[in-house]
Structures are given as structure tokens and as C-alpha cells.
Design a protein around this motif. Structure first.
Motif, PDB file in Angstrom:
ATOM      1  N   ASP A   1       0.807  -1.222   0.000  1.00 36.21           N
ATOM      2  CA  ASP A   1       0.000   0.000   0.000  1.00 36.21           C
ATOM      3  C   ASP A   1       0.840   1.271   0.000  1.00 36.21           C
ATOM      4  N   TYR A   2       2.045   1.220   0.599  1.00 35.70           N
ATOM      5  CA  TYR A   2       2.773   2.471   0.833  1.00 35.70           C
ATOM      6  C   TYR A   2       4.153   2.554   0.194  1.00 35.70           C
ATOM      7  N   PHE A   3       4.831   1.443  -0.025  1.00 36.64           N
ATOM      8  CA  PHE A   3       6.145   1.520  -0.694  1.00 36.64           C
ATOM      9  C   PHE A   3       6.468   0.157  -1.308  1.00 36.64           C
ATOM     10  N   ARG A   4       5.696  -0.216  -2.315  1.00 37.02           N
ATOM     11  CA  ARG A   4       5.811  -1.571  -2.857  1.00 37.02           C
ATOM     12  C   ARG A   4       7.121  -1.791  -3.609  1.00 37.02           C
ATOM     13  N   VAL A   5       7.697  -0.741  -4.207  1.00 37.83           N
ATOM     14  CA  VAL A   5       8.881  -0.873  -5.061  1.00 37.83           C
ATOM     15  C   VAL A   5       8.825  -2.212  -5.807  1.00 37.83           C
ATOM     16  N   ASP A   6       9.864  -3.084  -5.693  1.00 33.91           N
ATOM     17  CA  ASP A   6       9.838  -4.373  -6.385  1.00 33.91           C
ATOM     18  C   ASP A   6       9.697  -5.539  -5.403  1.00 33.91           C
ATOM     19  N   HIS A   7       9.144  -5.258  -4.245  1.00 34.05           N
ATOM     20  CA  HIS A   7       8.990  -6.300  -3.228  1.00 34.05           C
ATOM     21  C   HIS A   7       8.218  -7.489  -3.798  1.00 34.05           C
ATOM     22  N   ILE A   8       8.695  -8.708  -3.490  1.00 31.06           N
ATOM     23  CA  ILE A   8       8.082  -9.924  -4.011  1.00 31.06           C
ATOM     24  C   ILE A   8       7.167 -10.548  -2.968  1.00 31.06           C
ATOM     25  N   PHE A   9       5.975 -10.912  -3.416  1.00 31.68           N
ATOM     26  CA  PHE A   9       4.987 -11.590  -2.584  1.00 31.68           C
ATOM     27  C   PHE A   9       4.948 -13.054  -3.021  1.00 31.68           C
ATOM     28  N   TYR A  10       5.250 -13.953  -2.095  1.00 27.23           N
ATOM     29  CA  TYR A  10       5.395 -15.370  -2.440  1.00 27.23           C
ATOM     30  C   TYR A  10       4.054 -16.095  -2.357  1.00 27.23           C
ATOM     31  N   PRO A  11       3.867 -17.120  -3.193  1.00 30.31           N
ATOM     32  CA  PRO A  11       2.543 -17.745  -3.301  1.00 30.31           C
ATOM     33  C   PRO A  11       2.154 -18.654  -2.149  1.00 30.31           C
ATOM     34  N   ASP A  12       3.128 -19.038  -1.321  1.00 31.30           N
ATOM     35  CA  ASP A  12       2.844 -19.923  -0.191  1.00 31.30           C
ATOM     36  C   ASP A  12       3.262 -19.240   1.107  1.00 31.30           C
ATOM     37  N   TYR A  13       2.723 -19.739   2.223  1.00 36.27           N
ATOM     38  CA  TYR A  13       3.138 -19.245   3.535  1.00 36.27           C
ATOM     39  C   TYR A  13       4.243 -20.161   4.041  1.00 36.27           C
ATOM     40  N   TYR A  14       5.426 -19.614   4.188  1.00 34.23           N
ATOM     41  CA  TYR A  14       6.599 -20.420   4.507  1.00 34.23           C
ATOM     42  C   TYR A  14       6.780 -20.597   6.013  1.00 34.23           C
ATOM     43  N   ILE A  15       7.042 -21.828   6.407  1.00 36.84           N
ATOM     44  CA  ILE A  15       7.319 -22.162   7.803  1.00 36.84           C
ATOM     45  C   ILE A  15       8.718 -22.765   7.864  1.00 36.84           C
ATOM     46  N   PRO A  16       9.663 -22.097   8.512  1.00 33.31           N
ATOM     47  CA  PRO A  16      11.029 -22.633   8.589  1.00 33.31           C
ATOM     48  C   PRO A  16      11.066 -23.955   9.355  1.00 33.31           C
ATOM     49  N   LYS A  17      11.858 -24.894   8.852  1.00 32.76           N
ATOM     50  CA  LYS A  17      12.046 -26.153   9.567  1.00 32.76           C
ATOM     51  C   LYS A  17      12.623 -25.880  10.951  1.00 32.76           C
ATOM     52  N   ALA A  18      12.086 -26.551  11.942  1.00 36.68           N
ATOM     53  CA  ALA A  18      12.508 -26.317  13.321  1.00 36.68           C
ATOM     54  C   ALA A  18      13.702 -27.193  13.674  1.00 36.68           C
ATOM     55  N   PHE A  19      14.640 -26.615  14.390  1.00 37.29           N
ATOM     56  CA  PHE A  19      15.751 -27.396  14.935  1.00 37.29           C
ATOM     57  C   PHE A  19      16.339 -26.649  16.125  1.00 37.29           C
ATOM     58  N   ASP A  20      16.925 -27.422  17.029  1.00 42.03           N
ATOM     59  CA  ASP A  20      17.621 -26.853  18.184  1.00 42.03           C
ATOM     60  C   ASP A  20      19.116 -26.862  17.901  1.00 42.03           C
ATOM     61  N   THR A  21      19.805 -25.851  18.411  1.00 47.90           N
ATOM     62  CA  THR A  21      21.250 -25.764  18.265  1.00 47.90           C
ATOM     63  C   THR A  21      21.867 -25.475  19.627  1.00 47.90           C
ATOM     64  N   SER A  22      22.787 -26.330  20.044  1.00 49.96           N
ATOM     65  CA  SER A  22      23.472 -26.062  21.302  1.00 49.96           C
ATOM     66  C   SER A  22      24.455 -24.912  21.112  1.00 49.96           C
ATOM     67  N   ASP A  23      24.896 -24.307  22.198  1.00 47.80           N
ATOM     68  CA  ASP A  23      25.844 -23.195  22.068  1.00 47.80           C
ATOM     69  C   ASP A  23      27.244 -23.726  21.772  1.00 47.80           C
ATOM     70  N   MET A  24      28.171 -22.825  21.499  1.00 49.24           N
ATOM     71  CA  MET A  24      29.536 -23.245  21.186  1.00 49.24           C
ATOM     72  C   MET A  24      30.478 -22.979  22.354  1.00 49.24           C
ATOM     73  N   GLY A  25      29.887 -22.906  23.551  1.00 52.84           N
ATOM     74  CA  GLY A  25      30.689 -22.811  24.756  1.00 52.84           C
ATOM     75  C   GLY A  25      30.924 -21.416  25.273  1.00 52.84           C
ATOM     76  N   ILE A  26      30.520 -20.409  24.508  1.00 56.72           N
ATOM     77  CA  ILE A  26      30.707 -19.024  24.941  1.00 56.72           C
ATOM     78  C   ILE A  26      29.418 -18.250  24.694  1.00 56.72           C
ATOM     79  N   SER A  27      29.245 -17.157  25.403  1.00 58.21           N
ATOM     80  CA  SER A  27      28.087 -16.292  25.215  1.00 58.21           C
ATOM     81  C   SER A  27      28.528 -14.846  25.345  1.00 58.21           C
ATOM     82  N   VAL A  28      27.732 -13.956  24.795  1.00 59.73           N
ATOM     83  CA  VAL A  28      28.073 -12.534  24.804  1.00 59.73           C
ATOM     84  C   VAL A  28      27.852 -11.957  26.198  1.00 59.73           C
TER      85      VAL A  28
END
Length: 277
Positions: free
Chosen positions: A89-116
Motif C-alpha cells: 500500500d505504501y512503498f511496494r517498489v519491487d517487493h516480491i509476494f510469495y505464493p505460499d506461507y513459509y514455515i522454517p524447519k525447526a531445529f535446536d542448536t546447542s551453544d559453542m561454549g561461549i556467550s556474549v
């Protein structure tokens, strides 16, 4: 699990989806996709134009982006569609609208031993962009021993649950599609300055180059192993299924895998940055 959403939630979502699907099937959206292919294939002509990384917290005038659904899953879906329609409605430019609703595959990832470890300062509580002061947790060679490979664990149980919920909400107007990670964004220096500090990183590249080489080499080895695990568990996705970070993904220069084929890192876009520099 069906029947977990209120009729009002389904009504809200399906009204948004009906309009979104009409846009996705429009000749203008087809032109946007064509432009993306042409730009990425270096075909010349008018380039693909996109507006991304939006300050959504500043754009909600008159409550146009307010979510009205009750269920958390429905609210997330509602937010996606409201933002997409806002773009049109407000700034479409060349934005692409995809035909399906995408759901990312779920997975867990352990840390690499350090954190911020950090201190942050925000001037606007609704803005995710804040000021950071990073505390050095990798001061020397011995500290690098904390870092180890991550462990990826697929979650097909969550995939099935989310697909079932999406089907109920979409009501047959649009299909949900399960997708893997659609591109690899690798920014090792962006991460390492968070563990070692920005100033320390700059100084040690001059004063302790061997230490910095050891740090980056270990970090890269960890993330190459991470990518190998994603590939092994079929958690990578077709690049045509979603945009890259702020960029349209379409190109004829990568293999086009058929639905259900195993996707490898060689089939994908990748991107690397060293933004602290």
C-alpha cells in the motif's frame, strides 16, 4: 490439534490472506520476480529496487499494524501479513509476494561454549537497535579452548505441529510450505567483536595477529561443521522460496532442485560480511 483457534482469529487471518494471495498472483508481482532474475543474472536494464530493515515501531499510524488475534501463533502470522500488505500500500517498489506461507524447519542448536557479555543502552524501548558495550571473554589463547562445535537437533514434531496450525488458520486460501534455511549469512567478525570487544579486536589484529588468526580459524571450523550438520539433516532450503537478507534471491545461475530433493550448500546463496571494518 485442529480447532485450537477461535473463529475470530481465523476470520482475521483469512481476510488478510485473501488480499495477499491476490497480490501474489498479480501481473505486477510477476514483473517484480522477472526483475529480480534479470538483476541477479546481470541481464541489464532497470535494476531490482527494494526497501528493507524498516523501523516498524515508527510506522504504525492509526493502529494499522495492530494485531487483533488472540493466539500467539495466529498473531505472528497476522503480523507478517499486515506488514506485507503495508508494503504494497505504501512503498511496494519491487517487493516480491510469495505464493505460499513459509514455515522454517525447526531445529535446536546447542551453544559453542561461549556467550556474549555486554552492557546495553536503549533510547527507545520499542526499537530493537540499542547501543552495546562488549566485555572481553576471549582475552588469550587459553580462553579459546572454551569454544567447541555446536550440536544440531532437528524437530520434526514442531514442524508437524506448526504446519497443522497454519493449515487451520489459512483455511485453504493459501498453502503452508515447510522450508529449510534458504541462504547462509556468515559474518564471523561481527560475532567475534562481541566476544573479544571492538577496540581489542582492532588492536590485536596489529599487536597479536597469530592470536587473532587462531580465534577466527577456530570460529570458522565450528561454523563449517554447523553447515555440514544442516546439510546432513536436510535443513537447507531452496533459494527460490524466500528472499535473502534485504535482497531478492531469484537467479538462473544456481541449480533448481525439485520439490523434496535434498539441498546442499552448493545449491544456495551465501553471504559474508566484516562490518566492524
Amino acid at each position: 490439534m485442529s480447532g485450537i483457534f477461535s473463529e475470530n482469529d481465523k476470520k482475521i487471518i483469512q481476510a488478510l490472506v485473501a488480499r495477499y494471495r491476490e497480490i501474489a498472483e498479480s501481473p505486477e508481482n510477476a514483473l517484480h520476480i522477472k526483475r529480480a532474475y534479470n538483476t541477479n543474472d546481470l541481464g541489464g536494464g532497470r535494476p531490482f529496487v527494494s526497501i528493507e530493515e524498516l523501523p516498524w515501531n515508527e510506522l504504525n499510524f492509526e493502529g494499522i499494524l495492530d494485531c487483533r488475534c488472540e493466539h500467539e501463533f495466529a498473531r505472528d502470522m497476522e503480523m507478517f501479513f499486515r506488514r506485507e500488505l503495508y508494503r504494497w500500500d505504501y512503498f511496494r517498489v519491487d517487493h516480491i509476494f510469495y505464493p505460499d506461507y513459509y514455515i522454517p524447519k525447526a531445529f535446536d542448536t546447542s551453544d559453542m561454549g561461549i556467550s556474549v557479555h555486554q552492557k546495553t543502552l536503549a533510547t527507545d524501548i520499542d526499537n530493537p537497535i540499542v547501543s552495546h558495550c562488549y566485555i572481553d571473554i576471549l582475552p588469550d589463547e587459553a580462553s579459546l579452548e572454551q569454544m567447541h562445535n555446536m550440536v544440531v537437533t532437528p524437530r520434526p514434531d514442531l514442524d508437524a505441529e506448526r504446519m497443522e496450525m497454519a493449515r487451520e488458520l489459512l483455511g485453504g486460501i493459501m498453502n503452508p510450505r515447510l522450508i529449510g534455511m534458504t541462504y547462509n549469512y556468515f559474518a564471523p567478525w561481527d560475532d567475534l567483536v562481541q566476544y573479544h570487544g571492538v577496540e581489542n579486536t582492532y588492536i590485536d589484529l596489529i599487536d597479536r595477529p597469530e592470536f587473532m588468526h587462531a580465534m577466527i580459524d577456530k570460529y570458522i571450523d565450528i561454523h563449517l561443521d554447523y553447515l555440514d550438520q544442516l546439510e546432513k539433516y536436510d535443513l537447507l532450503g531452496d533459494f527460490r522460496q524466500a528472499k535473502l537478507h534485504c535482497t531478492a534471491s531469484h537467479t538462473t545461475l544456481l541449480p533448481h532442485k525439485e520439490e523434496g530433493e535434498h539441498i546442499t550448500t552448493q545449491d544456495m546463496w551465501t553471504r559474508a560480511t566484516a562490518q566492524p571494518f
